[in-house]
Design a protein around this motif. Structure first.
Motif, PDB file in Angstrom:
ATOM      1  N   VAL A 104       1.289   2.585  -3.363  1.00 53.82           N
ATOM      2  CA  VAL A 104       0.102   3.283  -3.890  1.00 53.82           C
ATOM      3  C   VAL A 104       0.080   4.728  -3.390  1.00 53.82           C
ATOM      4  CG1 VAL A 104      -2.421   3.236  -4.046  1.00 53.82           C
ATOM      5  CG2 VAL A 104      -1.145   1.084  -3.877  1.00 53.82           C
ATOM      6  N   ILE A 105       0.311   4.879  -2.091  1.00 53.53           N
ATOM      7  CA  ILE A 105       0.275   6.227  -1.507  1.00 53.53           C
ATOM      8  C   ILE A 105       1.408   7.084  -2.058  1.00 53.53           C
ATOM      9  CG2 ILE A 105       0.410   7.521   0.698  1.00 53.53           C
ATOM     10  CD1 ILE A 105      -2.209   5.785   0.020  1.00 53.53           C
ATOM     11  N   GLN A 162      -6.017  -4.484   0.840  1.00 54.76           N
ATOM     12  CA  GLN A 162      -5.339  -3.935   2.024  1.00 54.76           C
ATOM     13  C   GLN A 162      -5.533  -2.427   2.171  1.00 54.76           C
ATOM     14  OE1 GLN A 162      -1.239  -5.106   1.477  1.00 54.76           O
ATOM     15  NE2 GLN A 162      -1.747  -7.279   1.702  1.00 54.76           N
ATOM     16  N   LEU A 163      -5.856  -1.739   1.049  1.00 55.07           N
ATOM     17  CA  LEU A 163      -5.949  -0.270   1.112  1.00 55.07           C
ATOM     18  C   LEU A 163      -6.986   0.205   2.120  1.00 55.07           C
ATOM     19  CD1 LEU A 163      -5.717   0.773  -2.652  1.00 55.07           C
ATOM     20  CD2 LEU A 163      -4.021   1.205  -0.874  1.00 55.07           C
ATOM     21  N   LEU A 175      -3.046  -2.581  -9.434  1.00 56.77           N
ATOM     22  CA  LEU A 175      -2.911  -3.178  -8.107  1.00 56.77           C
ATOM     23  C   LEU A 175      -3.108  -4.686  -8.132  1.00 56.77           C
ATOM     24  CD1 LEU A 175      -5.342  -0.574  -6.654  1.00 56.77           C
ATOM     25  CD2 LEU A 175      -2.930  -0.680  -6.068  1.00 56.77           C
ATOM     26  N   LEU A 224      -5.065  -4.088  -3.284  1.00 63.37           N
ATOM     27  CA  LEU A 224      -6.310  -3.309  -3.335  1.00 63.37           C
ATOM     28  C   LEU A 224      -7.131  -3.548  -2.065  1.00 63.37           C
ATOM     29  CD1 LEU A 224      -8.368  -1.481  -4.662  1.00 63.37           C
ATOM     30  CD2 LEU A 224      -9.113  -3.365  -6.085  1.00 63.37           C
ATOM     31  N   THR A 232       0.827  -1.221   0.000  1.00 66.42           N
ATOM     32  CA  THR A 232       0.000   0.000   0.000  1.00 66.42           C
ATOM     33  C   THR A 232       0.862   1.273   0.000  1.00 66.42           C
ATOM     34  OG1 THR A 232      -0.183  -0.111   2.402  1.00 66.42           O
ATOM     35  CG2 THR A 232      -1.972  -1.114   1.144  1.00 66.42           C
TER      36      THR A 232
END
Ligand code: G3P
Length: 218
Positions: free
Chosen positions: A172-173, A192-193, A185, A190, A169
């Protein structure tokens, strides 16, 4: 930021697309192998589920064969995006396909110079692989920053940065902070977000208290 999902597992795609959060799908030969399915059939099913761009990768390594494979793949559905590798033949195929308005994702990008070439070739998406750079002790996110800076300097380059090979994650951030256009993802990332223990604990406490009020909203 657009969310694509990096899998060829149709049941997983069905489940996750029902969230309304999926903007597209990416596949590659390894993911097709993992699915155990025929590429044409599985891409057709995915395109039915997700209306956004669905990347299907050519397996040929020379320009002419890539175009032949692209013909077959793009006939599957309007939202098929042809994925080509970052080679001279791949870039040439990218330019030819883009001249015909076909969506193209240039994959296996590991340097800013490669990303610049893909944008010059008119790629719809460039896929830099952050996880695989991290795997060899480099910083994948530095590449995303470099590509963002370069593309921002030249507004006529319309290629979207599609961050691939995401492992967690934080990727992603970090990609969102840099301003990347798309992340693709793996399904587990996805999922875990959304996770936070304070959300789970807070919800439990609210529901326990609500029960004690004896009320019902409907
Ligand atoms: O689809 C390309 C990319 O996301 C592959 O990721 O985990 O095999 O490095 P990975």
């Amino acid at each position: 930021m657009k969310f694509f999902i990096d899998t060829a597992d149709v049941s997983e795609i069905k489940e996750l697309s029902s969230s309304g959060l999926l903007d597209g799908v990416t596949t590659n030969p390894s993911l097709i192998k993992k699915s155990g399915r025929n590429i044409n059939e599985v891409i057709a099913e995915i395109c039915d589920i997700v209306p956004g761009p669905v990347s299907a990768e050519v397996a040929a390594t020379n320009y002419e064969e890539m175009l032949k494979e692209a013909e077959v793949l793009k006939a599957i559905a309007k939202n098929v995006t042809i994925k080509v590798p970052l080679t001279w033949d791949g870039l040439k195929a990218c330019r030819t396909l883009r001249n015909d308005d076909v969506l193209v994702n240039v994959t296996l990008c590991f340097s800013a110079s490669q990303a610049l070439l893909a944008a010059k070739a008119g790629a719809t998406f460039i896929s830099p692989f952050v996880g695989r750079l991290d795997d060899i002790g480099l910083n994948g996110m530095d590449l995303i920053s470099d590509i963002c800076e370069i593309y921002t300097n030249y507004p006529n380059l319309n290629t979207e940065i599609l961050v691939a090979s995401i492992r967690n994650t934080n990727h992603v951030i970090d990609a969102a902070k840099i301003g990347a256009d798309v992340v693709t993802l793996p399904p587990n990332v996805l999922k875990q977000l959304i996770s936070h223990p304070l959300t789970d604990n807070g919800l439990k406490a609210f529901l326990d208290d609500w029960k004690l009020t004896g009320q019902s909203i409907t």
